[in-house]
Design an enzyme around this catalytic site. Sequence first.
Site, short mmCIF file in Angstrom:
data_model
loop_
_atom_site.label_atom_id
_atom_site.label_comp_id
_atom_site.label_asym_id
_atom_site.label_seq_id
_atom_site.Cartn_x
_atom_site.Cartn_y
_atom_site.Cartn_z
N ARG A 82 53.73 82.34 11.11
CA ARG A 82 54.48 83.36 10.39
C ARG A 82 54.68 85.03 10.50
NH1 ARG A 82 56.09 79.65 5.10
NH2 ARG A 82 56.30 78.13 6.35
N ASP A 115 66.09 83.93 -6.57
CA ASP A 115 64.35 83.59 -5.93
C ASP A 115 64.36 84.96 -5.88
OD1 ASP A 115 63.58 80.57 -3.99
OD2 ASP A 115 63.78 82.96 -3.57
C1 LIG Z 1 60.16 74.51 -2.38
S1 LIG Z 1 61.44 75.81 -3.24
C2 LIG Z 1 62.14 75.05 -4.28
C3 LIG Z 1 63.94 75.01 -3.92
C4 LIG Z 1 64.23 74.62 -4.93
N1 LIG Z 1 64.11 74.88 -6.05
C5 LIG Z 1 63.89 72.45 -5.04
O1 LIG Z 1 63.23 72.24 -5.75
O2 LIG Z 1 64.39 72.08 -3.72
C6 LIG Z 1 60.20 77.60 -3.28
C7 LIG Z 1 61.15 78.87 -3.70
O3 LIG Z 1 60.87 79.46 -4.68
C8 LIG Z 1 60.67 80.58 -4.20
N2 LIG Z 1 59.14 81.34 -5.10
C9 LIG Z 1 58.34 81.74 -5.24
N3 LIG Z 1 57.72 82.55 -5.85
C10 LIG Z 1 58.58 83.49 -5.96
C11 LIG Z 1 58.33 84.04 -7.44
N4 LIG Z 1 57.50 84.68 -7.65
N5 LIG Z 1 59.72 84.44 -7.94
C12 LIG Z 1 60.60 83.69 -7.29
N6 LIG Z 1 60.89 82.57 -6.52
C13 LIG Z 1 59.84 82.46 -5.94
C14 LIG Z 1 60.39 80.85 -2.60
O4 LIG Z 1 61.16 82.04 -2.25
C15 LIG Z 1 61.56 79.29 -1.94
O5 LIG Z 1 62.20 79.69 -2.41
#
Ligand SMILES: C[S@@+](CC[C@H](N)C(=O)[O-])C[C@H]1O[C@@H](n2cnc3c(N)ncnc32)[C@H](O)[C@@H]1O
Length: 271
Positions: free
Chosen positions: A36, A138
Amino acid sequence: MSLHITDLEFARFQRFIYDAAGITMSPGKKALISGRLSKRLHAHDLQDFSSYYQLLASGEAEEEVQIAIDLLTTNETYFFREPKHFELLGRLAGQARQQRQPLRAWSAARSSGEEAYSMAMVLADCMEQGMWEVIGSDISSRVLQRARIGHYPLERARQIPPAYLKRWCLRGMGEQEGTLLIERELRQQVRFLSVNLNERLPHMGQFDVIFLRNVMIYFNAQTKRQVVARLLSALKPGGYFCIGHSETLNDISTAVETVAPSIYRKPEERR
Ligand SMILES: C[S@@+](CC[C@H](N)C(=O)[O-])C[C@H]1O[C@@H](n2cnc3c(N)ncnc32)[C@H](O)[C@@H]1O
């Protein structure tokens, strides 16, 4: 083409994403990191990952730090993922409507917005405009833009109930074939913010329902405890907290009661 990353360089990026987002990356993610980030080395004409790390650590490349965070987070999501939580939200919206109470919901790691719009469809269906609010947040700025635009590939929409599809989604035609656009009216009722759950939260008020789904899997136990405590402080007494089906709050929090697997409730305040 991805470049070679040494163990020491990999350890530095593990530390970088842990400090920035609380995300713990296992050694198995070495190929993912080099895959990436390689294009960023090319973009800056850098020869190795150490030089790219120095750029991030210099304190003078804020935009690049955000790009690296974007590249190192996993944003997989789709509409009405884990539908049990949306059924709960529908029941809560029905109760709120009967009691003429407003309802505030927060999609706390909403990725590109499908989760927040799914919440909004359920609330708009059950409640009067102005009586409900959805906030989607996010850490990633790339997905923030995608969420605000509300334009998605159709394959993410397979689980949208047909009546909602008809009411709030415009099907792309011609060049936009295979996509859908969320109706402007619904888009305008969802507020999207940039929030790092691993830091002190901005003032957002108190919520009746919080979704924290499929993000704790990236955190270690200590970060999970801190993030959950932070979010629960923004949940009203009696409010509901939903996590991903493969996640649990066992050993993470005792401040909420289990209602069903992945669904928790904050106890009402004692008088
Ligand atoms: C796999 S997605 C889940 C999306 C949604 N909640 C779902 O269940 O379909 C995980 C998300 O968490 C976000 N994320 C990771 N670490 C984070 C943080 N410290 N604060 C806010 N968002 C975070 C990532 O950018 C990503 O968009």
